[in-house]
Scaffold this active site. Structure first.
Site, mmCIF file in Angstrom:
data_model
loop_
_atom_site.group_PDB
_atom_site.id
_atom_site.type_symbol
_atom_site.label_atom_id
_atom_site.label_comp_id
_atom_site.label_asym_id
_atom_site.label_seq_id
_atom_site.Cartn_x
_atom_site.Cartn_y
_atom_site.Cartn_z
ATOM 1 N N LYS A 116 -8.388 51.896 -59.586
ATOM 2 C CA LYS A 116 -7.070 51.084 -58.816
ATOM 3 C C LYS A 116 -5.765 51.866 -58.710
ATOM 4 O O LYS A 116 -5.730 50.825 -57.936
ATOM 5 C CB LYS A 116 -7.082 50.339 -60.819
ATOM 6 C CG LYS A 116 -8.130 49.530 -61.198
ATOM 7 C CD LYS A 116 -8.946 47.991 -60.081
ATOM 8 C CE LYS A 116 -9.784 47.679 -60.497
ATOM 9 N NZ LYS A 116 -11.258 48.504 -60.511
ATOM 10 N N LYS A 201 4.680 44.875 -62.288
ATOM 11 C CA LYS A 201 5.013 43.811 -62.532
ATOM 12 C C LYS A 201 4.510 42.909 -63.549
ATOM 13 O O LYS A 201 3.178 42.508 -62.414
ATOM 14 C CB LYS A 201 6.138 43.265 -61.369
ATOM 15 C CG LYS A 201 6.743 41.519 -61.701
ATOM 16 C CD LYS A 201 7.794 42.143 -62.650
ATOM 17 C CE LYS A 201 8.604 40.794 -63.373
ATOM 18 N NZ LYS A 201 10.074 41.486 -63.913
ATOM 19 N N HIS A 208 -4.265 33.163 -58.603
ATOM 20 C CA HIS A 208 -5.609 33.860 -58.735
ATOM 21 C C HIS A 208 -6.668 33.459 -57.344
ATOM 22 O O HIS A 208 -7.057 33.035 -57.377
ATOM 23 C CB HIS A 208 -6.455 34.419 -59.428
ATOM 24 C CG HIS A 208 -7.141 35.486 -59.502
ATOM 25 N ND1 HIS A 208 -7.716 37.043 -60.583
ATOM 26 C CD2 HIS A 208 -8.468 35.850 -58.510
ATOM 27 C CE1 HIS A 208 -8.487 37.361 -59.404
ATOM 28 N NE2 HIS A 208 -8.218 37.179 -58.975
ATOM 29 N N HIS A 235 -9.126 36.698 -69.036
ATOM 30 C CA HIS A 235 -9.172 37.587 -67.766
ATOM 31 C C HIS A 235 -10.965 37.410 -66.785
ATOM 32 O O HIS A 235 -10.813 37.923 -65.837
ATOM 33 C CB HIS A 235 -8.791 39.024 -67.240
ATOM 34 C CG HIS A 235 -7.823 39.304 -68.150
ATOM 35 N ND1 HIS A 235 -6.940 38.864 -67.522
ATOM 36 C CD2 HIS A 235 -7.063 39.693 -69.430
ATOM 37 C CE1 HIS A 235 -5.195 39.177 -68.206
ATOM 38 N NE2 HIS A 235 -5.894 39.103 -69.355
ATOM 39 N N ASN A 289 -12.881 44.880 -55.205
ATOM 40 C CA ASN A 289 -14.132 44.617 -55.054
ATOM 41 C C ASN A 289 -15.654 44.152 -53.701
ATOM 42 O O ASN A 289 -15.114 43.535 -53.081
ATOM 43 C CB ASN A 289 -15.205 43.470 -56.035
ATOM 44 C CG ASN A 289 -13.894 42.829 -57.051
ATOM 45 O OD1 ASN A 289 -13.871 43.650 -57.757
ATOM 46 N ND2 ASN A 289 -13.818 41.476 -57.606
ATOM 47 N N ARG A 291 -18.508 44.633 -52.906
ATOM 48 C CA ARG A 291 -19.838 43.820 -53.057
ATOM 49 C C ARG A 291 -19.085 42.352 -53.236
ATOM 50 O O ARG A 291 -19.170 41.767 -52.918
ATOM 51 C CB ARG A 291 -19.861 44.255 -55.472
ATOM 52 C CG ARG A 291 -19.290 43.540 -56.145
ATOM 53 C CD ARG A 291 -19.366 43.329 -56.891
ATOM 54 N NE ARG A 291 -18.448 43.259 -58.423
ATOM 55 C CZ ARG A 291 -18.111 42.288 -58.700
ATOM 56 N NH1 ARG A 291 -18.309 41.109 -58.123
ATOM 57 N NH2 ARG A 291 -16.765 41.911 -59.196
ATOM 58 N N ARG A 337 -18.781 28.217 -63.786
ATOM 59 C CA ARG A 337 -19.696 28.744 -64.133
ATOM 60 C C ARG A 337 -20.814 28.456 -65.339
ATOM 61 O O ARG A 337 -19.719 28.479 -66.624
ATOM 62 C CB ARG A 337 -19.175 30.189 -64.026
ATOM 63 C CG ARG A 337 -18.322 31.209 -63.580
ATOM 64 C CD ARG A 337 -18.595 32.232 -63.014
ATOM 65 N NE ARG A 337 -17.493 33.024 -62.308
ATOM 66 C CZ ARG A 337 -17.510 33.727 -61.969
ATOM 67 N NH1 ARG A 337 -17.143 35.094 -63.765
ATOM 68 N NH2 ARG A 337 -16.453 34.751 -61.323
#
Length: 450
Positions: A116, A201, A208, A235, A289, A291, A337
């Site tokens: 990250k 921060k 998102h 998350h 990501n 993938r 989902r």
């Protein structure tokens, strides 16, 4: 083009990859644990190989067994799906050393974006906007206090090697910082074997938003628009849609252009997703990501492009099937989902499905590997399917989603279907008025009852 692809995954994504291969005329190999002997992708594949007992470490994460399965069956490529080995650079290197194509990015790009801190440095270098924070890992509490004071409280402590919300803690004041750091480091060390953390921060009410990109590895890259994944619990994404209710075409084209240019400069190959927090009209990079994403179907729905087919084409050296000018967006799509979980406590609910009926009709797609009589094993992620609904407008899409949810029946186990029936009728959801904290507040306010 490849002759035979081994699918190094399970569940709905394994079935999704299998279908794409069949449409391309490519033979398929399913690998599976003993717990997945009766899985749908195993039943439909041209060949199957059992690679170990139920625990993932002994089967789906067992690189020597997967490599042996490739050699036994003569597979010349491996599609890793998402999760498991999909972002494992060592796995990509090992396949390459055995002249087997990894259907994904280079091992180098997986390594860079999997760290990250290095990913953030790379984003800055490529001109992608980032969240204000530390330049690297924080090793001393004094350094942490200095950085936090500089960027202003509240701050978020995050695991450098993390994901899925583990090793992530909020410090709202200087008094919270030491405890948050210690807890985040302990969680990161336990979950990832690396207790490195960094500070960013903390944004109070962000969305998102992520952008789907594709590169051919030869300096060409495109974006396929954005997905809004703001409805999350712990998350973990729950509901995703394309396009985002809060972005207009100008904002979409601007951020899409930024990330496509960045992937071009990087020489990126294959599918990737650049994830952002979005607040007050500003985008802040959080991770990439390297993938396919669980939520890729909503992008397919509004572009008409088969993303798995595109992954395979690019990995085979055939290049991208279209240019940026040829990308067309049409309509709106939402994905729910569906998990095998209690809709109130979210405890896993494995077991046998006594009755199953999937919804149908115009604009309704179900990606799932379950069927009536199938027993969901207790060893893996609780995702059992995805309901994807498309409409000409967001309002039409929501109405169609409500109808599809009413038709969806999974008996014998508990699922999160009741949660989505509540959400689709909620005024905030209908208005597109939510952020990444909305769902947890909603669940807390309803006493956890969906």
């Amino acid at each position: 083009m490849f002759k035979k692809v081994l699918i190094a995954n399970r569940g709905e994504i394994a079935l999704r990859v299998l279908r794409a291969c069949k449409e391309l005329g490519i033979a398929t190999v399913a690998v599976h644990s003993t717990a997945d002997n009766s899985a749908m992708h195993v039943r439909l594949a041209d060949e199957s190989v059992c690679i170990g007992p139920p625990p993932s470490r002994d089967s789906y994460l067992n690189i020597p067994q997967i490599l042996a399965a490739c050699e036994i069956t003569g597979a010349d490529a491996v599609h890793p799906g998402y999760g498991f080995l999909s972002e494992n650079a060592r796995f990509a290197d090992i396949l390459d050393a055995h002249n087997i194509t990894f259907i994904g990015p280079t091992a180098e790009h997986i390594r860079v974006m999997g760290d990250k801190i290095e990913a953030k440095r790379t984003a800055i270098r490529l001109g992608i906007p980032v969240v204000p924070g530390s330049a690297g890992a924080i090793t001393e509490d004094g350094e942490a206090a200095r950085v936090a004071a500089e960027i202003g409280y509240p701050v978020l402590i995050k695991a450098a090697a993390g994901g899925g919300g583990r090793g992530m803690k909020v410090a709202r004041s200087e008094g919270d910082l030491a405890t948050a750091l210690a807890t985040a480091r302990a969680e990161a060390g336990s979950a990832f074997g690396d207790d490195s953390v960094y500070i960013e921060k903390y944004l109070e009410k962000p969305r998102h938003i992520e952008v789907q990109v594709f590169g051919d590895g030869a300096g060409n890259a495109i974006h396929l628009g954005e997905r809004d994944c703001s409805l999350q619990r712990r998350h973990q994404k729950v509901w995703e849609e394309a396009h985002s209710p809060v972005l207009d075409a100008a904002a979409r084209d601007k951020i899409g252009g930024v990330v496509a240019n960045a992937m071009q400069a990087l020489g990126y190959r294959g599918a990737g997703t650049i994830e952002f927090l979005y607040e007050n009209g500003e985008f802040y990079f959080i991770e990439m990501n390297t993938r396919l994403q669980v939520e890729h179907p909503v992008t397919e729905a509004i572009t008409g492009l088969d993303l798995v087919n595109e992954q395979i084409r690019v990995a085979a050296g055939d290049g991208l099937s279209l240019t940026q000018d040829q990308v067309r967006f049409q309509g709106h799509a939402i994905e729910c989902r569906i998990n095998a979980e209690d809709p109130r406590t979210f405890a896993p609910s494995p077991g046998q499905i006594s009755y199953y009926h999937a919804p149908g009709g115009l604009g309704v797609r179900v990606d799932s590997g379950i069927y009536q009589g199938y027993s969901i094993p207790p060893f893996y992620d609780s995702l059992i399917g995805k309901l994807i609904v498309t409409g000409r407008t967001r309002a039409e899409c929501l109405m169609r989603l409500g109808r599809a949810l009413d038709e969806f029946v999974v008996d014998g186990i508990s699922t999160t279907l009741p949660l989505f029936r509540d959400l689709v009728a909620n005024p905030d959801i209908q208005a597109g008025n939510y952020d990444i904290h909305w769902l947890e507040k909603y669940l807390a306010g309803s006493g956890g009852h969906a």
